[in-house]
Design a protein around this motif. Structure first.
Motif, PDB file in Angstrom:
ATOM      1  N   PRO A   1      -0.986   8.034   4.755  1.00  0.00           N
ATOM      2  CA  PRO A   1      -1.915   6.936   5.026  1.00  0.00           C
ATOM      3  C   PRO A   1      -2.643   7.154   6.349  1.00  0.00           C
ATOM      4  CG  PRO A   1       0.234   6.101   4.356  1.00  0.00           C
ATOM      5  CD  PRO A   1       0.408   7.565   4.616  1.00  0.00           C
TER       6      PRO A   1
ATOM      7  N   SER B   1       0.852  -1.193   0.000  1.00  0.00           N
ATOM      8  CA  SER B   1       0.000   0.000   0.000  1.00  0.00           C
ATOM      9  C   SER B   1       0.885   1.239   0.000  1.00  0.00           C
ATOM     10  CB  SER B   1      -0.921   0.006   1.222  1.00  0.00           C
ATOM     11  OG  SER B   1      -1.823   1.100   1.174  1.00  0.00           O
TER      12      SER B   1
ATOM     13  N   LEU C   1      -6.246   7.033   2.853  1.00  0.00           N
ATOM     14  CA  LEU C   1      -5.253   8.078   2.612  1.00  0.00           C
ATOM     15  C   LEU C   1      -5.851   9.450   2.882  1.00  0.00           C
ATOM     16  CD1 LEU C   1      -2.337   8.412   1.285  1.00  0.00           C
ATOM     17  CD2 LEU C   1      -3.576   9.036  -0.798  1.00  0.00           C
TER      18      LEU C   1
ATOM     19  N   TRP D   1       0.508  -0.852 -10.225  1.00  0.00           N
ATOM     20  CA  TRP D   1      -0.025   0.459  -9.889  1.00  0.00           C
ATOM     21  C   TRP D   1      -1.487   0.547 -10.328  1.00  0.00           C
ATOM     22  CZ3 TRP D   1       2.436   3.850  -6.904  1.00  0.00           C
ATOM     23  CH2 TRP D   1       3.833   3.849  -6.850  1.00  0.00           C
TER      24      TRP D   1
ATOM     25  N   TYR E   1       1.590   4.949  -1.978  1.00  0.00           N
ATOM     26  CA  TYR E   1       0.920   5.954  -2.793  1.00  0.00           C
ATOM     27  C   TYR E   1       1.926   6.951  -3.364  1.00  0.00           C
ATOM     28  CZ  TYR E   1      -3.306   4.407  -0.293  1.00  0.00           C
ATOM     29  OH  TYR E   1      -4.328   3.670   0.247  1.00  0.00           O
TER      30      TYR E   1
ATOM     31  N   ASP F   1       0.031  -1.878  -5.103  1.00  0.00           N
ATOM     32  CA  ASP F   1      -0.490  -2.924  -4.234  1.00  0.00           C
ATOM     33  C   ASP F   1       0.506  -4.042  -3.984  1.00  0.00           C
ATOM     34  OD1 ASP F   1      -0.423  -4.395  -6.553  1.00  0.00           O
ATOM     35  OD2 ASP F   1      -2.585  -4.722  -6.680  1.00  0.00           O
TER      36      ASP F   1
ATOM     37  N   ARG G   1      -1.869   4.102  -6.522  1.00  0.00           N
ATOM     38  CA  ARG G   1      -1.530   3.206  -5.405  1.00  0.00           C
ATOM     39  C   ARG G   1      -0.847   1.952  -5.933  1.00  0.00           C
ATOM     40  NH1 ARG G   1      -5.726   0.081  -1.283  1.00  0.00           N
ATOM     41  NH2 ARG G   1      -4.129  -1.001  -0.070  1.00  0.00           N
TER      42      ARG G   1
END
Length: 390
Positions: free
Chosen positions: A277, A233, A283, A260, A235, A256, A254
């Motif tokens: 976060p 996670s 977020l 993306w 960003y 994972d 984001r």
């Protein structure tokens, strides 16, 4: 410093005067879970970065007039840090606190850089690696136990009293760094110029930096912010200029752990200057709002993993109410309660001579607004990309 958008309707003199308000104390304004903790006639004219090591200890850095300032939260109020050893600088632009006796701050003095470390008693100057970045002097730092990360026109790591430099391609500048640990960090920036350039994101594995795949953001998006909640996670965020130059076009992606995803969704008309976060897969995003019709309220956006929600911040008692005047440049957890700090500045109404004052601003969210215990980004070291319009 390169100024890329106009935050105020006129270029105003920085007669930077402001009033210290204790969070939750007399005169503190509240709105939608955010309250003013510092505004008015304080030692800070603008604040660029904030970092906390608990409910009762945090630092925020910036400038007032022609000098840098470091503010300290003692659990009751914000006041200027008076510990000895600080050199005179034009601006402190980044701070990262690991513990009460392990705090780093980065700033600029003339065309040079300044790096200091607080050992619990005094600030000590540390020689910074690399030359000062003349394109983006507000380079990021992020500290973890035993290691300091620094960005700019290269990626630098500092451990055991020595620097290691990871060279970058020409035209690349690292604008933000967020570490999960000394052996797991993420850095983002751009290959400039923005037009024709592209976002870059690097991952540190404890030994070296590796270029990740490019996030699927709109062409021309200047990715100046990154935030890591966990390895799956991560960003990155920024904004692009509208083709008609009417409003910024924000972008958020984001990672994972494998790919993306563009999660920009309903986020709109926003200069994204800070992300963090929320500790639960979501977020927080803030910066400078440019929604029409123009108004002066501070704004935060929250992403819960699916949906974006726009939330008003608290207005300063002496803030301008006619034009957009609030900008936040950093977010960081305020301890482990789920509350967050947000730092930036705002302008007061024009006086009879057309002059305004720009004041430093610190706001704090309530735990309910922060959606629970915050994890993942305890240092809050993003650096602001916006400045007084010129």
């Amino acid at each position: 410093m390169l100024v890329r958008h106009l935050l105020r309707t006129t270029a105003v003199p920085l007669a930077l005067a402001s009033t210290l308000l204790t969070a939750g104390g007399a005169g503190a304004a509240e709105a939608s879970g955010w309250e003013v903790a510092l505004s008015g006639d304080s030692p800070a004219g603008s604040l660029m970065s904030v970092s906390s090591v608990g409910e009762d200890l945090a630092w925020a850095v910036g400038r007032k007039g022609g000098g840098g300032v470091i503010m300290r939260w003692d659990g009751v109020s914000w006041s200027e840090d008076t510990a000895p050893g600080l050199p005179a600088v034009w601006q402190w632009s980044a701070v990262s606190a690991v513990a009460a006796d392990d705090v780093w701050a980065y700033g600029t003095v003339g065309r040079d850089q300044a790096l200091v470390h607080f050992d619990g008693t005094r600030w000590n100057t540390v020689q910074a690696a690399g030359a000062a970045d003349q394109d983006w002097p507000e380079v990021p730092i992020d500290a973890e136990p035993g290691r300091l990360f620094k960005g700019g026109n290269a990626l630098y790591t500092y451990a055991d009293g020595a620097w290691t430099t990871f060279g970058l391609p020409a035209g690349v500048d690292i604008r933000d760094i967020d570490a999960l640990s000394a052996d797991d960090a993420y850095a983002t920036g751009m290959r400039y110029p923005v037009k024709g350039g592209h976002p870059v994101t690097y991952h540190w594995d404890g030994t070296t930096w590796t270029l990740m795949g490019a996030p699927p953001l709109r062409t021309g998006t200047d990715t100046a912010e990154t935030a890591a909640g966990s390895p799956d996670s991560v960003y990155v965020a920024g904004w692009a200029e509208d083709p008609d130059a009417t409003a910024p076009v924000p972008g958020v992606a984001r990672w994972d752990g494998a790919v993306w995803e563009d999660i920009t969704g309903a986020l709109a008309t926003f200069y994204v200057h800070a992300i963090a976060p929320d500790g639960h897969g979501g977020l927080w995003v803030t910066g400078n709002d440019q929604a029409e019709p123009a108004y002066a309220d501070p704004v935060f956006w929250h992403f819960d993993g699916t949906t974006w929600t726009k939330e008003a911040g608290a207005t300063a008692p002496d803030g301008d109410t006619r034009w957009p005047s609030y900008s936040f440049y950093d977010l960081a957890p305020a301890g482990d309660s789920g509350a967050f700090w947000a730092v930036g500045d705002y302008s007061t109404p024009m006086d009879a001579h057309g002059d305004q004052t720009v004041n430093g601003l610190i706001e704090r969210s309530t735990p309910a607004s922060g959606t629970g215990t915050a994890t993942g980004t305890g240092t809050g070291t993003g650096t602001g990309t916006g400045t007084d319009g010129s």
